[in-house]
Design an enzyme around this catalytic site. Structure first.
Site, PDB file in Angstrom:
ATOM      1  N   HIS A  72      11.868   9.214   6.586  1.00  0.00           N
ATOM      2  CA  HIS A  72      11.927   8.965   5.389  1.00  0.00           C
ATOM      3  C   HIS A  72      10.941   7.961   5.729  1.00  0.00           C
ATOM      4  O   HIS A  72      11.068   6.891   6.584  1.00  0.00           O
ATOM      5  CB  HIS A  72      13.136   8.161   4.398  1.00  0.00           C
ATOM      6  CG  HIS A  72      14.234   8.672   4.512  1.00  0.00           C
ATOM      7  ND1 HIS A  72      14.902   8.889   3.397  1.00  0.00           N
ATOM      8  CD2 HIS A  72      14.267  10.293   4.162  1.00  0.00           C
ATOM      9  CE1 HIS A  72      15.723   9.836   2.973  1.00  0.00           C
ATOM     10  NE2 HIS A  72      14.871  10.387   3.397  1.00  0.00           N
ATOM     11  N   TYR A 201      19.221   1.260  -3.074  1.00  0.00           N
ATOM     12  CA  TYR A 201      20.154   0.091  -2.971  1.00  0.00           C
ATOM     13  C   TYR A 201      19.274  -0.025  -4.836  1.00  0.00           C
ATOM     14  O   TYR A 201      18.326  -0.714  -4.950  1.00  0.00           O
ATOM     15  CB  TYR A 201      19.673  -0.810  -1.772  1.00  0.00           C
ATOM     16  CG  TYR A 201      19.716  -0.117  -0.613  1.00  0.00           C
ATOM     17  CD1 TYR A 201      20.599  -0.334   0.133  1.00  0.00           C
ATOM     18  CD2 TYR A 201      18.741   0.652  -0.283  1.00  0.00           C
ATOM     19  CE1 TYR A 201      20.682   0.088   1.283  1.00  0.00           C
ATOM     20  CE2 TYR A 201      18.809   1.044   0.978  1.00  0.00           C
ATOM     21  CZ  TYR A 201      19.713   0.731   2.046  1.00  0.00           C
ATOM     22  OH  TYR A 201      20.174   1.179   3.631  1.00  0.00           O
ATOM     23  N   PRO A 293      26.730  -3.257   5.800  1.00  0.00           N
ATOM     24  CA  PRO A 293      26.363  -1.557   6.200  1.00  0.00           C
ATOM     25  C   PRO A 293      25.199  -1.318   5.608  1.00  0.00           C
ATOM     26  O   PRO A 293      23.774  -1.060   5.462  1.00  0.00           O
ATOM     27  CB  PRO A 293      27.017  -0.297   5.532  1.00  0.00           C
ATOM     28  CG  PRO A 293      28.235  -1.200   4.820  1.00  0.00           C
ATOM     29  CD  PRO A 293      28.248  -2.747   5.335  1.00  0.00           C
ATOM     30  N   TYR A 385      13.986  -3.538   7.824  1.00  0.00           N
ATOM     31  CA  TYR A 385      14.208  -1.809   7.627  1.00  0.00           C
ATOM     32  C   TYR A 385      14.131  -1.145   8.173  1.00  0.00           C
ATOM     33  O   TYR A 385      14.898  -0.392   8.787  1.00  0.00           O
ATOM     34  CB  TYR A 385      13.747  -1.263   5.557  1.00  0.00           C
ATOM     35  CG  TYR A 385      15.217  -0.978   5.151  1.00  0.00           C
ATOM     36  CD1 TYR A 385      16.206  -0.782   4.798  1.00  0.00           C
ATOM     37  CD2 TYR A 385      14.627   0.516   6.071  1.00  0.00           C
ATOM     38  CE1 TYR A 385      17.377   0.201   4.923  1.00  0.00           C
ATOM     39  CE2 TYR A 385      15.632   1.641   5.635  1.00  0.00           C
ATOM     40  CZ  TYR A 385      17.202   1.812   5.170  1.00  0.00           C
ATOM     41  OH  TYR A 385      17.979   2.233   4.780  1.00  0.00           O
TER      42      TYR A 385
HETATM   43  C1  PHB Z   1      24.698   5.928   4.856  1.00  0.00           C
HETATM   44  O1  PHB Z   1      23.919   7.064   4.467  1.00  0.00           O
HETATM   45  O2  PHB Z   1      25.527   6.378   4.589  1.00  0.00           O
HETATM   46  C2  PHB Z   1      23.757   5.183   5.125  1.00  0.00           C
HETATM   47  C3  PHB Z   1      22.936   4.410   4.604  1.00  0.00           C
HETATM   48  C4  PHB Z   1      21.830   3.357   4.507  1.00  0.00           C
HETATM   49  C5  PHB Z   1      22.813   1.897   4.456  1.00  0.00           C
HETATM   50  C6  PHB Z   1      24.239   2.451   4.442  1.00  0.00           C
HETATM   51  C7  PHB Z   1      24.984   3.446   4.430  1.00  0.00           C
HETATM   52  O3  PHB Z   1      22.183   0.814   4.032  1.00  0.00           O
END
Ligand code: PHB
Ligand code: APR
Length: 391
Positions: A72, A201, A293, A385
């Site tokens: 990505h 997001y 996360p 990121y």
């Molecule tokens: C996931 O795919 O589990 C995932 C992806 C991005 C994140 C957190 C979890 O910021």
């Protein structure tokens, strides 16, 4: 039994370290409380920074990742259903992230451990560390009803947030820093194609949502939920309805729905224990720190910790220099705190907080609108990121 490095825990931190040491010819033994099926079966994050991808390659473990991982070069933010794209690769001189589930990473690490003779002792109960402040540490455990011991030069605690290693360090030499967030993430896995090529997001009036994936045919979706929410209250239908609402009309209409085969709730927390070394005991990964996360830093931090530590052990055994191991804690923590800051910030601009008023909400909206319109702001997000370089 005797070895140079006793590693407690066979998660990403412990297994990457074991492979790095094996490559340097440094003897190590991994002690894991559970069995392989359990460790490999845990559904965790799925985004690898370039540092982690490069490490898999350097270890000669990158073939399946190169084949199956989804590269990505960008990501998407959404505010009340309005989507915009951030071209991370263009903003960071071509750096990308790769979507490849932690379960796949663990599968590759375990298969290669078998082939390369990396020693893992499964089902090790009651692991205890003795003499970490002496020159002759010993790790003891029970398995098959018998007591065992492993003499070593150093112990590395890779045993996650609830392991024994951190607790072995006396309270008066350790400082803890913590932020508990007043919400959780309800996540599902479903065998349906993802709604977008890259992640979304989403900040929505009703709360955060994340559209992620494991492959071109498998989606991972999350919605922010109350901290005391119960999975049983969420039928698939209710989940899909709420997700689509938060992703907005245009994106929501494109979501492919299907039965979930995994559904769980995780709390969100930031935590750091300092220092990450006490005499001959080192901490790495979740044993030393936790991030929410948002931003997918958990596994990546485990990887960067052990990359730094393996380099330090290699200097120690190869050149007889203690400089690397003496600097480990400070060097690792400098990177950890930047990821802790980023995950905290990214959480703070995307989630709905229970005590939020109209003012707070408009500050969030202004911040996201600012990012949409500002290349420097996008670059700041992007460079964090994709992962800061290993300094
Ligand atoms: C996931 O795919 O589990 C995932 C992806 C991005 C994140 C957190 C979890 O910021
Ligand atoms: N004795 C032996 N092993 C233990 C003990 C113990 N007392 N306690 C825990 N373990 C094992 C766990 O069973 C687990 O397999 O240590 C391992 C720790 O692995 P993780 O929790 O995955 O931690 P880490 O390797 O630091 O990886 C951190 O991976 O799991 C994700 O969310 C996590 O993304 C983060 C990253």
């Amino acid at each position: 039994m005797r070895t140079k490095i006793a590693i407690i825990g066979a998660g990403p931190a412990g297994m990457f370290l074991a492979h790095l040491l094996a490559r340097e010819g440094i003897d190590a033994v991994v002690l894991e409380r559970r069995d392989r099926e359990y460790v490999e079966g845990r559904v965790r994050a799925g985004v690898l920074e370039q540092v982690a991808v490069d490490l898999m390659d350097r270890l000669g473990l990158g073939a399946r990742l190169q084949r199956e991982g989804l590269v990505h070069g960008g990501t998407n933010l959404s505010l009340d259903g309005e989507l915009f794209h951030i071209d991370m690769a263009a903003l960071t001189g071509g750096r990308t992230v790769t979507v490849y589930g932690q379960q796949e990473v663990m599968h590759d690490l375990f298969d290669a451990a078998d082939e390369r003779g990396v020693q893992i002792i499964w089902n090790a109960d009651e692991v205890a560390i003795e003499g970490a402040s002496t020159d002759t540490p010993v790790v003891t455990w029970r398995s098959d009803g018998e007591q065992h011991e492993l003499r070593c030069d150093f112990v590395v605690g890779c045993d996650g947030q609830h392991g024994v290693s951190r607790k072995t360090i006396p309270a008066n030499v350790q400082r803890e820093f913590e932020r508990v967030y007043p919400f959780g993430w309800l996540g599902i896995l479903a065998e349906v194609p993802p709604v977008e090529d890259e992640l979304i997001y989403a900040n929505h009036e009703r709360g955060f949502a994340l559209a992620s994936m494991r492959s071109e045919t498998r989606s991972r979706y999350y919605i922010q939920c109350d901290i005391d929410e119960k999975v049983e209250n969420w039928s698939d239908e209710r989940f899909w309805d709420e997700l689509c609402l938060r992703l907005g009309e245009e994106v929501g209409a494109r979501v492919t729905r299907g039965p979930s085969f995994e559904k769980s709730i995780a709390p969100l927390r930031s935590y750091v224990a300092e220092p990450m070394r006490w005499n001959r005991l080192f901490l790495a990964g979740d044993a030393a720190h936790i991030v929410p996360p948002t931003g997918a830093k958990g596994m990546n931090l485990a990887v960067s910790d052990v990359a730094i530590l393996a380099e330090a052990f290699s200097e120690y055994y190869g050149e007889g220099s203690s400089a690397g191991i003496d600097h480990y804690s400070a060097r690792a923590l400098a990177r950890v705190w930047k990821a802790v800051r980023f995950s905290w910030w990214f959480t703070s601009i995307t989630h709905r907080y229970p005590d939020m008023d109209g003012f707070d909400r408009r500050i969030q909206m202004a911040e996201i609108d600012y990012i949409r319109g500002s290349i420097p702001a996008q670059r700041t997000l992007a460079e964090n990121y994709v992962g800061l370089p290993l300094e």
